[in-house]
Enzyme design. Structure first.
Site, PDB file in Angstrom:
ATOM      1  CE  LYS A 107      -4.030  -2.130   2.207  1.00  0.00           C
ATOM      2  NZ  LYS A 107      -3.410  -3.719   2.512  1.00  0.00           N
TER       3      LYS A 107
HETATM    4  C1  LIG Z   1      -4.331  -4.608   1.687  1.00  0.00           C
HETATM    5  C2  LIG Z   1      -3.554  -5.794   1.589  1.00  0.00           C
HETATM    6  C3  LIG Z   1      -3.984  -6.975   0.621  1.00  0.00           C
HETATM    7  C4  LIG Z   1      -5.313  -6.715  -0.099  1.00  0.00           C
HETATM    8  O1  LIG Z   1      -5.335  -5.821  -1.135  1.00  0.00           O
HETATM    9  P1  LIG Z   1      -6.534  -5.372  -1.824  1.00  0.00           P
HETATM   10  O2  LIG Z   1      -6.045  -4.202  -2.857  1.00  0.00           O
HETATM   11  O3  LIG Z   1      -7.292  -4.616  -0.712  1.00  0.00           O
HETATM   12  O4  LIG Z   1      -7.151  -6.319  -2.377  1.00  0.00           O
HETATM   13  C5  LIG Z   1      -3.267  -8.234   0.509  1.00  0.00           C
HETATM   14  N1  LIG Z   1      -2.187  -8.270   1.415  1.00  0.00           N
HETATM   15  C6  LIG Z   1      -1.599  -7.387   2.255  1.00  0.00           C
HETATM   16  C7  LIG Z   1      -0.419  -7.614   3.060  1.00  0.00           C
HETATM   17  C8  LIG Z   1      -2.465  -6.187   2.358  1.00  0.00           C
HETATM   18  O5  LIG Z   1      -1.962  -5.302   3.005  1.00  0.00           O
END
Ligand SMILES: *Cc1c(COP(=O)(O)O)cnc(C)c1O
Length: 449
Positions: A107
């Site tokens: 993210k």
């Molecule tokens: C946020 C997250 C996800 C999921 O991603 P999305 O874009 O919400 O589908 C998967 N793995 C980790 C470690 C995350 O932090």
């Protein structure tokens, strides 16, 4: 570029409005009006290009009309101060490591890009005479808060309030947003994650509060957070092409709110030559069920080992539907057919996640985190003859050290960057979970620059 709402009942917005508002007036998600194909020459040369240059080309395709080229170039290069390498795990299976950013979560890219884009708009805004701060409210169960707080740290004109449930996030995660200071305030709510989210939602609805301060959200419904994730997939394609392995490429994305895979699908619309996609889920299987039946039935989320994917009603599902129905041009059945011809699904229990982590570690030496494990297994089970698979490793295993060590019997090292957060001093504001106290607290904050 104009953005329309997936609910079709709100006026179109320009990029600035879409980013500052987050959600359209009719509660729909913003979609870019056009998705242009990238030129053939770009794909012909891509294997020799750097990640940052690839990303700039992709960014220009979406944001080039709204951000000047120098500004956009700064934005992209400043966001991507780290790499996202592709690592061979075993024959025909590669990990796309998305965890080399400041908080070791994928993210980071979206959060940093969004922060810099908002910063760009506030700097270049002629009618921001009042000198109002933009206040970002974000509720977190751990990962989002740290990525957003670090992404926005030090960005002028923006203040971030991170709301998190007291005692319910890991020490490592807590240290990543409570030790920063500057323009980041951590609010420790005496409640659970849902209480934090309810407070944020109530704040957006409160008229008096919105008169007092400009509020916005920074979760993956925001176009500036989810779209930049498309950079990863072009980069992965380039690296696989350099290896001569890009002819029948399958991309597999461990998914929760479906923002990440949605950005990959936008990439595909821009001409990215990926043969097909797999959405890997933990026990939260609403999307998997949709693929099987054509019916979308949201449920309450179930707690699992891969907790960043514990989502029972993924917000970006609306975007995927809208993309493949071409904003309502295709019927529900046709849309389902179009989706299933490109995307398949997988769903794994906690026991299967543990088993996969052990098997992969034993046979290849690669340490998967519980989220990446879903992706690896989906490829292992789903790849057909001639195909090569790349799965996203979405978090560094050290972020889930206790879980990973107890499953694998390891003592994995905590990277320096993560350890450094834990040395900082915790600063937080403790609040009860009722809205009136939260509102009174915000009303006291100075909201001028
Ligand atoms: C946020 C997250 C996800 C999921 O991603 P999305 O874009 O919400 O589908 C998967 N793995 C980790 C470690 C995350 O932090």
């Amino acid at each position: 570029m104009q953005y329309y709402s997936t609910n079709g009942k709100a006026p179109k917005a320009d990029l600035k409005k879409a980013v500052v508002k987050g959600l359209a007036e009719d509660k729909g998600l913003y979609m870019p009006e056009r998705i242009e194909k990238l030129p053939k020459a770009f794909f012909d040369d891509i294997q020799g290009m750097r990640f940052q240059d690839i990303a700039f080309n992709v960014a220009a395709n979406f944001f080039g009309e709204d951000v000047d080229m120098d500004g956009l170039s700064d934005l992209v290069f400043d966001t991507l101060s780290f790499d996202c390498p592709v690592v061979k795990v075993e024959e025909n299976i590669y990990a796309l490591e998305l965890f080399h950013g400041p908080t070791l979560a994928f993210k980071d890219v979206g959060a940093r890009f969004m922060a810099r884009l908002l910063g760009y708009f506030t700097r270049n805004s002629r009618n921001n005479k009042k000198g109002q701060l933009i206040n970002v409210l974000v509720a977190t169960s751990g990962d989002t808060g740290s990525a957003v707080a670090n992404g926005f740290l030090g960005v002028e004109g923006i203040h971030v309030y991170v709301l998190y449930p007291k005692g319910k996030v890991s020490k490592i995660q807590e240290s990543q947003f409570t030790t920063l200071g500057q323009n980041i305030t951590a609010i420790e709510v005496d409640g659970v994650f849902d209480d934090c989210q309810a407070l944020v939602k109530a704040a957006f609805m409160d008229e008096e509060l919105n008169k007092h301060m400009r509020l916005t959200s920074a979760n993956s419904i925001n176009v500036a957070r989810f779209l930049p994730q498309a950079f990863y997939y072009f980069n992965a394609y380039a690296r696989m092409k350099a290896l001569g392995k890009s002819d029948e490429l399958v991309m597999c994305v461990p998914s929760g709110n479906f923002g990440n895979i949605c950005s990959a699908l936008f990439g595909h619309e821009m001409g990215l030559p990926v043969k097909r996609f797999i959405a890997a889920n933990n026990a939260n299987d609403v999307f998997y069920q949709y693929l099987q039946t054509g019916k979308y039935e949201p449920k309450a989320s179930i707690q699992t080992l891969a907790n960043a994917m514990d989502v029972g009603d993924p917000s970006n599902f609306a975007r995927i539907l809208n993309l493949y129905s071409q904003n309502g041009k295709y019927s529900a059945e046709e849309t389902h057919q179009r989706i299933t011809s490109l995307i398949s699904g997988a769903t794994y229990s906690d026991e299967q996640i543990r088993e996969t982590m052990r098997q992969c570690y034993k046979t290849t030496g690669y340490v998967l985190d519980p989220h990446g494990a879903c992706g690896y297994r989906a490829l292992k089970e789903g790849l057909q003859a001639g195909e090569v698979g790349v799965f996203c490793e979405t978090a560094h295993p050290a972020k889930f050290k206790d879980t990973v060590d107890s499953i694998l019997g390891t003592d994995i090292e905590i990277p320096e960057r993560l350890a450094a957060f834990m040395k900082g001093e915790k600063q937080s504001v403790e609040l009860p979970k009722d809205f009136q106290t939260f509102k009174a607290y915000l009303m006291k904050q100075v909201c001028k620059r």
